[in-house]
Design an enzyme around this catalytic site. Structure first.
Site, PDB file in Angstrom:
ATOM      1  N   SER A 140       0.885  -1.995   0.267  1.00 35.01           N
ATOM      2  CA  SER A 140       0.055  -0.125   0.167  1.00 35.01           C
ATOM      3  C   SER A 140       0.763   1.295  -0.185  1.00 35.01           C
ATOM      4  O   SER A 140       1.398   1.687  -1.102  1.00 35.01           O
ATOM      5  CB  SER A 140      -1.041   0.016   1.245  1.00 35.01           C
ATOM      6  OG  SER A 140      -1.682   0.636   1.253  1.00 35.01           O
ATOM      7  N   GLU A 239      -9.323  -3.506  -6.534  1.00 33.24           N
ATOM      8  CA  GLU A 239      -8.810  -2.902  -5.821  1.00 33.24           C
ATOM      9  C   GLU A 239      -8.784  -1.950  -6.778  1.00 33.24           C
ATOM     10  O   GLU A 239      -8.325  -2.069  -8.056  1.00 33.24           O
ATOM     11  CB  GLU A 239      -8.096  -2.882  -5.267  1.00 33.24           C
ATOM     12  CG  GLU A 239      -6.904  -3.186  -5.337  1.00 33.24           C
ATOM     13  CD  GLU A 239      -5.553  -3.558  -4.389  1.00 33.24           C
ATOM     14  OE1 GLU A 239      -5.547  -2.262  -3.990  1.00 33.24           O
ATOM     15  OE2 GLU A 239      -4.853  -4.334  -4.113  1.00 33.24           O
ATOM     16  N   HIS A 269      -7.487  -5.542  -1.354  1.00 36.57           N
ATOM     17  CA  HIS A 269      -6.722  -4.852  -0.863  1.00 36.57           C
ATOM     18  C   HIS A 269      -6.015  -5.532   0.036  1.00 36.57           C
ATOM     19  O   HIS A 269      -6.424  -4.855   0.994  1.00 36.57           O
ATOM     20  CB  HIS A 269      -7.237  -3.122  -1.000  1.00 36.57           C
ATOM     21  CG  HIS A 269      -6.024  -2.303  -0.403  1.00 36.57           C
ATOM     22  ND1 HIS A 269      -4.849  -2.068  -1.430  1.00 36.57           N
ATOM     23  CD2 HIS A 269      -5.077  -1.581   0.870  1.00 36.57           C
ATOM     24  CE1 HIS A 269      -3.991  -0.730  -0.520  1.00 36.57           C
ATOM     25  NE2 HIS A 269      -4.364  -0.683   0.828  1.00 36.57           N
TER      26      HIS A 269
END
EC number: 3.1.1.-
Length: 297
Positions: A140, A239, A269
């Site tokens: 991320s 995602e 995600h």
């Protein structure tokens, strides 16, 4: 999922004093007992954790090492919340993993976080590891930090062995993500979450003075050049950050950098964080471990 409603509420009041730090503190209590070795490391402006799964040799400058930069939108999470992911990564890569608990927004800026990640890399270098023995990895927001760090290192002539990004946020600009078809299928991020992140990142940057000026926002995908480390990206097919993953791979390939994207249908995600519950997460981390071993010989 329960996460999306929480993020939706938080996105309306991004500057409210939400207790984001509680997430990593709670995760510390929830870590299962194991034979994994976790050692505290002090960096100039942050802390880190050196993680070594059972059977992995100590970090002594030989073989390989992974510098891991955790996700959490730059404002939450840490070594504890990502404990299971990092433990399995250490096991499958057969490598010590240094997890940097970098400074977080909104109190600190992304630039400060990147400085902490750079300090983590320097710590590994001082331990005796050469660039070709070190893999940069992150999930991320940690994917952003990993790529930005690789570019910073490139400027001083250092090229790590590889870069691994899991569900990476690689572009701060929000418009293309909000317009992506997956904004309707993403189980975690509503469109307003990117508005909130944009506001928090900008306000944090404005407070950090660099040479007497507010910190400039840095877009790694605008600085893709030949010579960056070979890159592996794992991302969910549903995602919205699939946009960033595919754009990054295209730009890297255009620059002659070996880049591979592996898309996982039906996942959310950062599903690798749930490695204790998801067989797919374990398969993903096993593949990443194999990639790291191959990249570092």
């Amino acid at each position: 999922m329960a996460v999306r409603p929480v993020l939706a509420v938080g996105s309306y009041l991004p500057h409210a004093p939400w207790p984001w730090g509680v997430i990593d503190q709670a995760a510390r209590v929830l870590l299962p007992a194991s034979t994994t070795v976790r050692a505290a490391v002090s960096l100039p402006n942050a802390s880190a954790q050196l993680v070594r799964a059972s059977g992995v040799l100590p970090a002594d400058g030989t073989r390989r090492a992974v510098l891991y930069l955790h996700g959490g939108a730059f404002l939450t999470c840490g070594a504890n919340s990502h404990g299971r992911l990092v433990e399995l990564l250490s096991k499958f890569a057969d490598s010590p993993v240094l997890v940097v608990d970098y400074r977080l927004i909104p109190k600190h800026s992304i630039g400060m976080a990147l400085d902490d990640c750079h300090d983590g890399y320097r710590w590994l270098r001082l331990l005796g590891y050469e660039p070709e023995q070190i893999v940069l990895a992150g999930d991320s927001a940690g994917g952003y930090l990993a790529l930005a760090l690789a570019q910073r290192l490139q400027e001083v002539g250092e090229e790590p062995a590889a870069l691994v990004a899991i569900s990476p946020l690689l572009q701060l600009a929000k418009e293309h993500k909000q317009a992506h078809p997956n904004i309707k299928t993403d189980a975690m991020f509503p469109a307003r979450a990117f508005d909130a992140l944009d506001a928090l990142v900008a306000s944090a940057a404005a407070r950090n003075q660099v040479d007497g000026e507010p910190e400039e926002l840095y877009e790694p995908l605008e600085h893709i050049t030949p010579g960056l480390p070979r890159t592996l990206i794992h991302v969910s097919g549903s995602e919205v950050l699939l946009h960033d993953a595919q754009l990054a791979a295209a730009k890297l390939a255009a620059a002659g950098v070996p880049a591979e994207v592996r898309v996982w249908p039906g996942q959310v995600h950062d599903f690798q964080v749930a490695a204790s519950m998801l067989p797919e997460a374990i398969r993903s981390l096993r593949q990443i471990g194999e990639y790291i071993r191959e990249a570092t010989g």
